[in-house]
Structure formats: structure tokens, C-alpha cells
Design an enzyme around this catalytic site. Structure first.
Site, PDB file in Angstrom:
ATOM      1  N   HIS A 164      -1.604   1.055   7.328  1.00 27.09           N
ATOM      2  CA  HIS A 164      -2.415   1.544   5.902  1.00 27.09           C
ATOM      3  C   HIS A 164      -2.091   3.103   4.828  1.00 27.09           C
ATOM      4  O   HIS A 164      -2.547   3.753   6.669  1.00 27.09           O
ATOM      5  CB  HIS A 164      -3.743   0.631   5.770  1.00 27.09           C
ATOM      6  N   CYS A 177       0.715  -1.015   0.052  1.00 25.75           N
ATOM      7  CA  CYS A 177      -0.086   0.358   0.346  1.00 25.75           C
ATOM      8  C   CYS A 177       0.676   1.293   0.319  1.00 25.75           C
ATOM      9  O   CYS A 177       0.581   1.966  -0.799  1.00 25.75           O
ATOM     10  CB  CYS A 177      -1.414  -0.056   0.992  1.00 25.75           C
ATOM     11  N   ASP A 218      -8.077   4.254  -3.862  1.00 25.98           N
ATOM     12  CA  ASP A 218      -6.992   3.275  -2.940  1.00 25.98           C
ATOM     13  C   ASP A 218      -6.590   2.279  -3.580  1.00 25.98           C
ATOM     14  O   ASP A 218      -7.158   2.080  -4.424  1.00 25.98           O
ATOM     15  CB  ASP A 218      -7.626   2.722  -2.114  1.00 25.98           C
TER      16      ASP A 218
END
Length: 306
Positions: free
Chosen positions: A119, A82, A134
Site C-alpha cells: 500500500h 493505491c 490517502d
């Protein structure tokens, strides 16, 4: 804030198969949400969410330097987890003129409690409306920009649905606190499951450096323990997501809609390395292939020990 050059942006757009690179800056000005939606889809179909460099590299350290990320993602055709792919995508968007902030999130455990900050996601503002964007959460993540609205319900990849709620967590000592919670329902009869929560406070590069250090080094990290690589499958017109290709440990799975099938299982490293090239276009150097030797994540023929 650092941005990529127009030459780098052109190379990236070619990499993801964007059809009108010469018009991209005009599209960003005329219809930014449409462009953002298209870029996210094409990006997730070409740039995998993966943990390979924590297994197939000598250093097993992940850089968040923007030039390093460009080299890894565009020049070498890899992806990342991420903080890598969302930091890279944020820089692409800023280079095209989008306004956004990068924020921190906590991933939910199966019991509904949350881990620490591990995250990263982006909040893009278009016409005074913020959208969650995202590209780094894998097969349960959103596949398009999601307006930051309490109770907003949307399809991810049918029949799965996603939802945003602005609410407190069971860990909050003050129940008046609120965070954004992203949840997923795999089909109409399934229970909703929290995936992660996030805040609207901008996190700086130094914050992500701290988060990245723990995520890439702690032995308990999911990414340290598992070789994984995931990308989105698009329809023929490349306008809608229809499924996922998921490599995890010793198998490769194809999931389209609510149907899932194991395409390959791996008995050796050669099997898995071959699948990375065949399904993801990732070609590992000889040094990278050797780097996994002796790790718990290495695939060995039955009976062979490290």
C-alpha cells in the site's frame, strides 16, 4: 521531484469540478489545509479507486509514470489502485507547492496480521504538522487529511469512525518497534478493525515500482482477482462525504451512512461495462472490452464457458 505544468493542473481542477482554479495557488499559500481537504474530497468523488486495467487491457500492466497517470486519470477519466492514484495526487500537491513524502504501508488481514508492503499513502506537512492523505484505499479509507497524532479519533463517513495509533504489531520480533496503524469502527457497537499500517520513512519511486510489480501480477492479488471500482458520494454542497458507490465483481452497491443497497446485479459483461459508464463515467474502448475475454474475472451468461 517532477511536477505537473500549470496547464495540466488547470485541466485536473476542471476534471474534479474545483470552482476557483484561477485562485488555487493563492489558496495553497493562504489556507493550505482547507484547500487540501477540498481537493481530497473532490478527487475521491471523481477519480475512482479501481482495478479495471488489470482486466480490461491487453497488457494488464500498470504504469506509475506520471505522464501516463495524468493521461489515464484526467484525459481518459479513469482511476487506479493505491499506487496510481496516490502517486498522481502527490504530484498534483507538489505542483501546488505542498511539502510531502510518499510512504509504504501494509494492509491488515482479517485475523489482525499484516501482508507485505503493498500500500502507498502520502504524508503532507503543513505548519510543522504531518497529515495522512490517502485517496487510494476504497470504502474504508479516510476521506480527509488526518493529523498524525497517536490516539486521534475521527469520523470517516458517519457512523463509521477512524483512529490512528502509534504502536507495535503482533509480528514484531522486537516489541519496542512502532508503526502507525489506521483502524476503522463501522458503528458505535462494532469492534475496531485494523485497515493498514504505515511508517514515516520516505519510499522512493523505485520502491513503489517493486511493490507495483507484485501487486499487479501475482495471481493471489485482490486486484488481479477482482473487477472493482469505488468512488465517494458527496452532499449537495460538495463539502462532506456521505457515502460510496461500489462496483465489485457482479454487483453495484450504494452505501450512504449505515444503509446499504444493491442497485444493480450483472449477468454479462455488457451489464457491467454499462454500469461503469453510467455510474463512473468510464467509457472503455472496444479493444479494452475484448481484453477480458477468457479471464476468470469475465462475466459470462450462465452455462457459457471461456
Amino acid at each position: 521531484m517532477s511536477i505537473y505544468t500549470s496547464a495540466q493542473i488547470s485541466k485536473y481542477l476542471e476534471h474534479i469540478g474545483f470552482r476557483h482554479p484561477d485562485n488555487v495557488y493563492q489558496l495553497a499559500a493562504d489556507n493550505p489545509l482547507q484547500l487540501l481537504t477540498q481537493l481530497q474530497l473532490l478527487h475521491m468523488a471523481r477519480v475512482p479507486f479501481e482495478s479495471l486495467s488489470l482486466h480490461y487491457s491487453q497488457s494488464r500492466l500498470l504504469s506509475l509514470d506520471l505522464e501516463d497517470l495524468f493521461d489515464k486519470i484526467v484525459n481518459k477519466g479513469c482511476g487506479g489502485y493505491c499506487m496510481e492514484v496516490n502517486a498522481f495526487f502527490a504530484t498534483v500537491l507538489r505542483s501546488l507547492g505542498f511539502k510531502l513524502i510518499s510512504v509504504g504501508g501494509r494492509v491488515a488481514r482479517p485475523d489482525g496480521t499484516y501482508k507485505g508492503w503493498d500500500h502507498m499513502t502520502n504524508l503532507v506537512k503543513i505548519n510543522n504538522q504531518r497529515y495522512v492523505v490517502d485517496v487510494g484505499f476504497g470504502s474504508n479509507g479516510p476521506t480527509k487529511p488526518i493529523p498524525l497524532e497517536h490516539g486521534y479519533n475521527f469520523t470517516t463517513i458517519a457512523p463509521a469512525r477512524g483512529k490512528l495509533m502509534y504502536r507495535s504489531l503482533i509480528e514484531h520480533s522486537d516489541p519496542d518497534q512502532r508503526v502507525w496503524v489506521y483502524s476503522v469502527q463501522e458503528h458505535a457497537d462494532a469492534l475496531w478493525r485494523d485497515m493498514y499500517c504505515f511508517v514515516e520513512i520516505e519510499f522512493f519511486p523505485g520502491d513503489f515500482e517493486v511493490m507495483n510489480l507484485k501487486t499487479m501480477t501475482t495471481p493471489q492479488s485482490f486486484f488481479v482477482q477482482n473487477v472493482m471500482c469505488i468512488k465517494t458520494i458527496l452532499n449537495e454542497e460538495k463539502t462532506e462525504p456521505v457515502g460510496w458507490v461500489i462496483l465489485h465483481r457482479d454487483y453495484l452497491k450504494r452505501r450512504v451512512g449505515d444503509k446499504s443497497e444493491i442497485v444493480e446485479t450483472f449477468k454479462t459483461e455488457d451489464d457491467r461495462i454499462g454500469a461503469l459508464e453510467k455510474y463512473f463515467g468510464i467509457v472503455l474502448s472496444e479493444g479494452a472490452k475484448r481484453a477480458i475475454k477468457g479471464l476468470a474475472s469475465e462475466l459470462r451468461p450462465k452455462g457459457e464457458h471461456a
